[in-house]
Design a protein around this motif. Sequence first.
Motif, PDB file in Angstrom:
ATOM      1  N   ALA B  62       0.824  -1.223   0.000  1.00 15.42           N
ATOM      2  CA  ALA B  62       0.000   0.000   0.000  1.00 15.42           C
ATOM      3  C   ALA B  62       0.852   1.266   0.000  1.00 15.42           C
ATOM      4  CB  ALA B  62      -0.934  -0.005   1.209  1.00 15.42           C
ATOM      5  N   HIS B  63       2.124   1.142   0.356  1.00 14.51           N
ATOM      6  CA  HIS B  63       3.016   2.306   0.357  1.00 14.51           C
ATOM      7  C   HIS B  63       3.071   2.953  -1.032  1.00 14.51           C
ATOM      8  CE1 HIS B  63       6.665   4.735   0.919  1.00 14.51           C
ATOM      9  NE2 HIS B  63       7.144   4.160  -0.174  1.00 14.51           N
ATOM     10  N   ASN B  64       2.937   2.133  -2.068  1.00 14.56           N
ATOM     11  CA  ASN B  64       2.997   2.547  -3.470  1.00 14.56           C
ATOM     12  C   ASN B  64       4.422   2.941  -3.860  1.00 14.56           C
ATOM     13  OD1 ASN B  64       2.615   3.504  -6.051  1.00 14.56           O
ATOM     14  ND2 ASN B  64       0.602   4.358  -5.582  1.00 14.56           N
ATOM     15  N   TRP B  65       5.129   1.948  -4.398  1.00 12.88           N
ATOM     16  CA  TRP B  65       6.529   2.149  -4.791  1.00 12.88           C
ATOM     17  C   TRP B  65       6.545   2.747  -6.194  1.00 12.88           C
ATOM     18  CZ3 TRP B  65       9.885   1.126  -0.866  1.00 12.88           C
ATOM     19  CH2 TRP B  65       9.352   0.423   0.210  1.00 12.88           C
ATOM     20  N   ASP B  66       6.410   4.083  -6.246  1.00 13.08           N
ATOM     21  CA  ASP B  66       6.177   4.697  -7.551  1.00 13.08           C
ATOM     22  C   ASP B  66       7.425   4.804  -8.432  1.00 13.08           C
ATOM     23  OD1 ASP B  66       7.342   6.584  -5.996  1.00 13.08           O
ATOM     24  OD2 ASP B  66       5.900   8.180  -6.401  1.00 13.08           O
ATOM     25  N   HIS B  67       8.600   4.419  -7.888  1.00 10.75           N
ATOM     26  CA  HIS B  67       9.788   4.440  -8.747  1.00 10.75           C
ATOM     27  C   HIS B  67       9.878   3.185  -9.608  1.00 10.75           C
ATOM     28  CE1 HIS B  67      11.329   8.154  -7.277  1.00 10.75           C
ATOM     29  NE2 HIS B  67      11.244   7.727  -6.025  1.00 10.75           N
ATOM     30  N   ARG B  70       5.456  -0.075 -14.178  1.00 16.97           N
ATOM     31  CA  ARG B  70       4.171  -0.743 -14.038  1.00 16.97           C
ATOM     32  C   ARG B  70       4.304  -2.277 -14.123  1.00 16.97           C
ATOM     33  NH1 ARG B  70      -0.543   1.760 -17.520  1.00 16.97           N
ATOM     34  NH2 ARG B  70      -0.482   3.364 -15.939  1.00 16.97           N
ATOM     35  N   GLN B 121      -4.495  -0.582  -7.270  1.00 16.91           N
ATOM     36  CA  GLN B 121      -3.634   0.588  -7.047  1.00 16.91           C
ATOM     37  C   GLN B 121      -2.856   0.932  -8.314  1.00 16.91           C
ATOM     38  OE1 GLN B 121       0.346   0.234  -5.353  1.00 16.91           O
ATOM     39  NE2 GLN B 121      -0.605   0.853  -3.430  1.00 16.91           N
TER      40      GLN B 121
END
Lengths: 185, 427
Positions: B62-67, B70, B121
Amino acid sequence: MKSIHLFFLFVILALVQLWVPAQMIFERETAIREGVAYKFKTKPIDPSDPFKGKYIYLNYQNNAVKTLDTDWVVNSPIYVTFSTDSLGFGKVEEVSKSKPEHADYLKTKVTMYNARTKEVGFSFPFKEFYMNENKAYEAELAHRKAHRDTLSSHVTHALIYFYKGTGVLDNVFIDDIPIVDYIEK
Amino acid sequence: MKSKIIKELPDLVKHKVISEEIALKIRNYYDSKPTATTNHLFTIFGVLGSLLVGLGIILILAHNWDHFSRPLKTCFAFLPLIIGQIIVAYTILKKKNNTWKETAGLFLFLTIGSSIAMVSQIYNIPGNLNTYVLTWILLGMPLIYLLDSHSVALLHISFSTFYVLHFGYKYNSGINESWIYILLMVWMLPFYLKLLKYQPEGNLTSLYNWLFPLSFTLTLGTFFKSNDDLVYLSYMSLFGVFYGLGKLSILDNRKLRQNGYLIIGSLGIIIMLLLTSYNWRWDYNIDGMHLVEVYLTLFLIICNVLLLVFLHLKQRLQRFNMFHYIFLIYAILFFIGSSYNIAITILINILVLMLGVITIKIGTEQHHFGILNYGLVIITALIVCRFFDTDMSYVVRGLLFVCVGLGFFITNNIMAKRKRAIRELES
């Protein structure tokens, strides 16, 4: 029951367990690959989901339109088609109860019908843009700051792909810069 | 327990309560017995560990590892699920013990949720928590039978209850969720019946004996959308069913604390009576009821009648117990209530008083302090309710409280004396 039978039953279950998220991905990937993209002006705010994490909630402006039909029922399906205005942003072209012939439409639900103004309202099912937990609030602040500083020249918009009723929110931009890059600037 | 007895052995031998030979026999008996406690502990810690790891994975994702790109994030979405599936497959193929089954089942159940959440997400698929929770439950529920897993079964009941509570009580919500909830509970039935048959005295069986009535109590209201008045009758019938089920030999022969049906049923009946012991409560409007609500209430009343017949045939109604018949009296009063408002209010108050007295009688006959004091609590609750809505003088109300308070002292004292006398006679 023999363990080999149990195992085969479990294999079927495991395949179904994998198929559910896989078809979610397939549907969205197809929309991104085959669909038509529209930009929509939006205003983000920052809530959170216990399982999916932090996201920015997007408020859209064009979610009601005048219509000649009078028998709209709340929660019934509605098909929405879009076109682009002079500034390049998406706007609702028309709404109907039947599936349009071309592929770039959205299938959603009627949220209200106002008989006096003859307006039908519908929900945009792409209101949540998931972000890193440390960046979602900053994104909301960045949007607010951009609007405070510059009145109308800075615009926050969402890029959405439409394909056969599915709308996929690809990214959110402030001044045409992806919001994640914008807050890191 | 075992170690306690073994520790006592030298003392018992020393005081010549048992001989050395008997002490040795007792020690040998316990040494030869398989130690189930260790296995239980392993299972509990395994389940706890699995729960924490599973929840931890949900939070980390849920932290969302946006680096990450996809496709990479998509791989991470599937990774815990596939690991969970491999562990479960290994557990089934290698016929691993219960600890493995419980731990693997719970872990896989949690990773199903984390996987769907992660995909939502990545592709910004909006909320719709009801579809999410339902998909999660449906994909996890076969594990209950494939692994014979209690941890998944308990999560199944909890999630199903959450599902219907979250959506069923929302303004303008339909009753689809409530029907789906019923189907999800029916899925549990064979598992539960098997437990009642083969492990009626097990701790887990007792837990289910509490969870099921609690879950049904919380969720029954979600069926009622148009007419709130019928809810009273429906709940009264539901508590009647619980009470009847609690009196079945398979449950009534257990310790009272293992019989959630009986306790929830009895408390529910008293609470419903107290709630409707106010004059204004009987001003019902029975028009405009939905058919579903009427049929559901009728179904519960029929269940009560069938249970009564069954209990009668099994000769478990030999001693008169008014709790069994309250639903019937209440149903009759409900339909004539709006015409004879005051008379019925008085009758309901008398009913509560009678139930209190009957409970005290049962308590004294069985020399059971808990039941005796429960009866006194019923009477006290009735007096407290009347304290607030009658024009009785302060002196009379005060005297009533003093009398009931003295009743507590005197009855408990008499009971304690009787118990002591019986113990002396026995010794």
